[in-house]
Write a protein that holds these residues in place. Sequence first.
Motif, PDB file in Angstrom:
ATOM      1  N   PHE A  29       0.821  -1.198   0.068  1.00  0.00           N
ATOM      2  CA  PHE A  29      -0.141   0.012  -0.024  1.00  0.00           C
ATOM      3  C   PHE A  29       0.854   1.272   0.027  1.00  0.00           C
ATOM      4  N   THR A  30       2.019   1.149   0.717  1.00  0.00           N
ATOM      5  CA  THR A  30       2.858   2.311   0.720  1.00  0.00           C
ATOM      6  C   THR A  30       3.305   2.821  -0.676  1.00  0.00           C
ATOM      7  N   ARG A  31       3.959   1.650  -1.329  1.00  0.00           N
ATOM      8  CA  ARG A  31       4.573   1.744  -2.616  1.00  0.00           C
ATOM      9  C   ARG A  31       3.525   2.245  -3.781  1.00  0.00           C
ATOM     10  N   ARG A  32       2.332   1.592  -3.883  1.00  0.00           N
ATOM     11  CA  ARG A  32       1.427   1.886  -4.446  1.00  0.00           C
ATOM     12  C   ARG A  32       0.820   3.508  -4.325  1.00  0.00           C
ATOM     13  N   SER A  33       0.831   3.979  -2.993  1.00  0.00           N
ATOM     14  CA  SER A  33       0.422   5.160  -2.829  1.00  0.00           C
ATOM     15  C   SER A  33       1.706   6.428  -3.302  1.00  0.00           C
ATOM     16  N   LEU A  34       2.823   5.898  -3.306  1.00  0.00           N
ATOM     17  CA  LEU A  34       3.665   6.941  -3.721  1.00  0.00           C
ATOM     18  C   LEU A  34       3.969   6.812  -4.842  1.00  0.00           C
ATOM     19  N   GLN A  35       3.626   5.662  -5.624  1.00  0.00           N
ATOM     20  CA  GLN A  35       3.693   5.530  -7.205  1.00  0.00           C
ATOM     21  C   GLN A  35       2.725   6.386  -7.877  1.00  0.00           C
ATOM     22  N   GLU A  36       1.532   6.399  -7.112  1.00  0.00           N
ATOM     23  CA  GLU A  36       0.344   7.129  -7.764  1.00  0.00           C
ATOM     24  C   GLU A  36       0.767   8.763  -7.917  1.00  0.00           C
ATOM     25  N   VAL A  37       1.438   9.175  -6.928  1.00  0.00           N
ATOM     26  CA  VAL A  37       1.657  10.441  -6.607  1.00  0.00           C
ATOM     27  C   VAL A  37       2.922  10.904  -7.529  1.00  0.00           C
ATOM     28  N   ARG A  38       3.827   9.960  -7.668  1.00  0.00           N
ATOM     29  CA  ARG A  38       5.144  10.042  -8.566  1.00  0.00           C
ATOM     30  C   ARG A  38       4.589  10.163 -10.190  1.00  0.00           C
ATOM     31  N   ASN A  39       3.418   9.351 -10.362  1.00  0.00           N
ATOM     32  CA  ASN A  39       3.022   9.280 -11.853  1.00  0.00           C
ATOM     33  C   ASN A  39       2.247  10.407 -12.127  1.00  0.00           C
ATOM     34  N   GLY A 119       0.069   1.523   5.715  1.00  0.00           N
ATOM     35  CA  GLY A 119       0.705   1.429   4.344  1.00  0.00           C
ATOM     36  C   GLY A 119       0.368   2.946   3.705  1.00  0.00           C
ATOM     37  N   ARG A 120      -0.742   3.311   3.903  1.00  0.00           N
ATOM     38  CA  ARG A 120      -1.068   4.514   3.387  1.00  0.00           C
ATOM     39  C   ARG A 120      -0.524   5.791   3.991  1.00  0.00           C
ATOM     40  N   MET A 121      -0.549   5.511   5.393  1.00  0.00           N
ATOM     41  CA  MET A 121      -0.109   6.601   6.227  1.00  0.00           C
ATOM     42  C   MET A 121       1.868   6.614   6.193  1.00  0.00           C
ATOM     43  N   VAL A 126       6.037  10.236   4.144  1.00  0.00           N
ATOM     44  CA  VAL A 126       7.137  10.460   3.285  1.00  0.00           C
ATOM     45  C   VAL A 126       6.721  11.936   2.595  1.00  0.00           C
ATOM     46  N   LEU A 127       5.465  12.134   2.096  1.00  0.00           N
ATOM     47  CA  LEU A 127       5.339  13.237   1.116  1.00  0.00           C
ATOM     48  C   LEU A 127       5.167  14.479   2.075  1.00  0.00           C
ATOM     49  N   ALA A 128       4.573  14.208   3.096  1.00  0.00           N
ATOM     50  CA  ALA A 128       4.194  15.313   3.910  1.00  0.00           C
ATOM     51  C   ALA A 128       5.613  15.922   4.680  1.00  0.00           C
ATOM     52  N   GLY A 130       8.530  15.628   2.841  1.00  0.00           N
ATOM     53  CA  GLY A 130       8.788  16.389   1.687  1.00  0.00           C
ATOM     54  C   GLY A 130       8.612  17.833   1.446  1.00  0.00           C
ATOM     55  N   ALA A 131       7.014  18.038   1.678  1.00  0.00           N
ATOM     56  CA  ALA A 131       6.450  19.410   1.726  1.00  0.00           C
ATOM     57  C   ALA A 131       7.263  20.230   2.791  1.00  0.00           C
ATOM     58  N   PHE A 132       7.434  19.730   3.924  1.00  0.00           N
ATOM     59  CA  PHE A 132       7.866  20.498   4.885  1.00  0.00           C
ATOM     60  C   PHE A 132       9.351  21.044   4.916  1.00  0.00           C
ATOM     61  N   ALA A 133      10.196  19.912   4.357  1.00  0.00           N
ATOM     62  CA  ALA A 133      11.521  20.249   3.987  1.00  0.00           C
ATOM     63  C   ALA A 133      11.576  21.135   2.866  1.00  0.00           C
ATOM     64  N   VAL A 134      10.923  21.110   1.755  1.00  0.00           N
ATOM     65  CA  VAL A 134      11.307  21.968   0.903  1.00  0.00           C
ATOM     66  C   VAL A 134      10.858  23.653   1.413  1.00  0.00           C
ATOM     67  N   THR A 135       9.797  23.709   2.214  1.00  0.00           N
ATOM     68  CA  THR A 135       9.375  24.967   2.534  1.00  0.00           C
ATOM     69  C   THR A 135      10.570  25.550   3.532  1.00  0.00           C
ATOM     70  N   ILE A 136      11.372  24.632   4.352  1.00  0.00           N
ATOM     71  CA  ILE A 136      12.376  25.069   5.114  1.00  0.00           C
ATOM     72  C   ILE A 136      13.808  25.658   4.210  1.00  0.00           C
ATOM     73  N   VAL A 137      13.900  24.880   3.206  1.00  0.00           N
ATOM     74  CA  VAL A 137      14.691  25.033   2.281  1.00  0.00           C
ATOM     75  C   VAL A 137      14.529  26.400   1.516  1.00  0.00           C
ATOM     76  N   ALA A 138      13.298  26.725   1.212  1.00  0.00           N
ATOM     77  CA  ALA A 138      12.855  28.123   0.825  1.00  0.00           C
ATOM     78  C   ALA A 138      13.156  29.078   1.625  1.00  0.00           C
TER      79      ALA A 138
END
Length: 285
Positions: A29-39, A119-121, A126-128, A130-138
């Motif tokens: 479920f984790t891999r599928r969720s990440l792949q859907e966003v990546r695609n 799995g979804r969580m 991972v995505l959350a 990433g969103a937080f880290a990119v904001t801190i980098v900004a």
Amino acid sequence: MSAEIQEGYGAERESSDGRRVWLEQAGAFTRRSLQEVRNSRLMLAWVIAFPAIMYLLQTTQGASGSAVSDATVSIGIGIFGSMLVCLFVFGNQLATDLEDRRYEAYRSMPISSSADLIGRMAAGLVLAAGAFAVTIVAGLATGASYGLRGPESVPIVLAAGVLTCLFWMVVAIPFVVAAGNKRIASLATTLVAVMTFVLTGLNGAVPAQSAIDGPVLNYLPNTLPTRLLVSHLVPAESWTELGVAPPAMPTDPTFLALLAGYAALAVLAGTILVNRTLYDQGWSP
């Protein structure tokens, strides 16, 4: 080998096989969720870049202040980005599976509802992050000033981030179930993230802009983690001069315990909801 030993060995092996299957299902479920966003490049850009863009727009429009206050604002927006992932992306994927009637197939398979949820969580975390880290980098790119309060700040910040995400992903579930429609669910969950962010003064980062006054800002599930992260990531000699206080910052360890309590209750409620409403298997996983 006696019958008792054989029975004990068989039970232990069955338990081990059960754990392995559960982990495999959760991982799937984790891999599928990440792949859907990546695609979906559009969704990936929305998820990861949107909060950072919000912060950059604020700084380019001349709304930025000192390096320390910019760091505070970036944390509030970063938490908003994480909430948006947890509510919108997590909810959108769940609503899509409901709308496509995948759960009718899942119910006929030996799938653990808790493995589905966890799995979804995991993908959402991972995505959350990433969103937080990119904001801190900004924030760093525009001169925002960060600094750990001490060595203990690292595990506290990580724990607060994880606990916050767990809570808000569960919040998305009843909206998805009640809506029964992906568009409505996506709109509702996005509205929750935006309204809580705006009404509480950038998630409690700027109390002067909040419609809610007083110590309650240290107890709400969106403002508590924001103010907790600010207290550990933003160096400040005077929180009052920075504009983050009053109320006093949540520096006591009991505030992290409160956040853990929110997350524990949410995960329990989420497990029950998924098991009962999506898998139709009663009230226990």
